[in-house]
Design a protein around this motif. Sequence first.
Motif: not given
Length: 260
Positions: A17-21, A45-48, A83-98
């Motif tokens: 799932a993480g690799d898909r995200a 959604r796709t990862a979950e 939780d497919p992406i924990d830290g979505t706010k980081s994710f959408v900003r290109g921050v790798p801490l998700w």
Amino acid sequence: MTTSSYMQAVAEVARAAGDRAQEFFATNLVVDTKADGSPVTIADRTAEQLAREWIAQRFPSDGIVGEEFGTDKTSSPRRWIIDPIDGTKSFVRGVPLWGTLIAVAEANEVIAGAAYFPALGDIIVAGRGEGCWWNENKCSVSTVSKISAAAVLGSGLIGDGPRGDRWAELIRQAALFRTWGDCYGYFLVATGRSEVMVDPVVSEWDVAAFLPIIEEAGGVITDWTGARTAQGGNAIATNAALAREVRQKLGANTERKPGT
């Protein structure tokens, strides 16, 4: 299945799932806003969906609880918590801490959990009685025993009132305070690189995987009342040496032994 088999399973589905995200990471994503005000993207959604399909194929009678698509098979005694992406706010900003979080629970006891950080290339996995493993190496919390030497992390502002005042005093006394929050903060505690992680608001899928991870690494994870729980609400994760002192400083009920 044995606990070690479930460890392998949560690690496998977390990686998938993480690799898909990760395919969507650092791209131009449309960000939607959920009813609770939190962000969500096609990556979540796709990862979950991938994780749900993986679990349904291999464990068709098990229940599934996911952040994006709710709960299936509520009467099943065994549940997978996603939780497919924990830290979505980081994710959408290109921050790798998700990270991608997967847990499996029987009744209310989490028997195995995995947290995978695709952008960092890290995975941490634990199972009851099987230890905690970071990139296939056994890991543990730190032995720091003084707040003045501790790194304290938090996902956000605690707010006003007595709780906020206690939090402000704790971070004033600490050697280091940073907001490396969400799943990354718990990861740092479990691997001995920080001593305290505090979350004012968490859901079950945010914290379930970390119950075995923190405890098998030798740490303590409770809610703000001092109760050991994976049901969400709020959370405090610490190494063992500082568990009681931190909870006392935050006003938790330490008469109920943390971690039990």
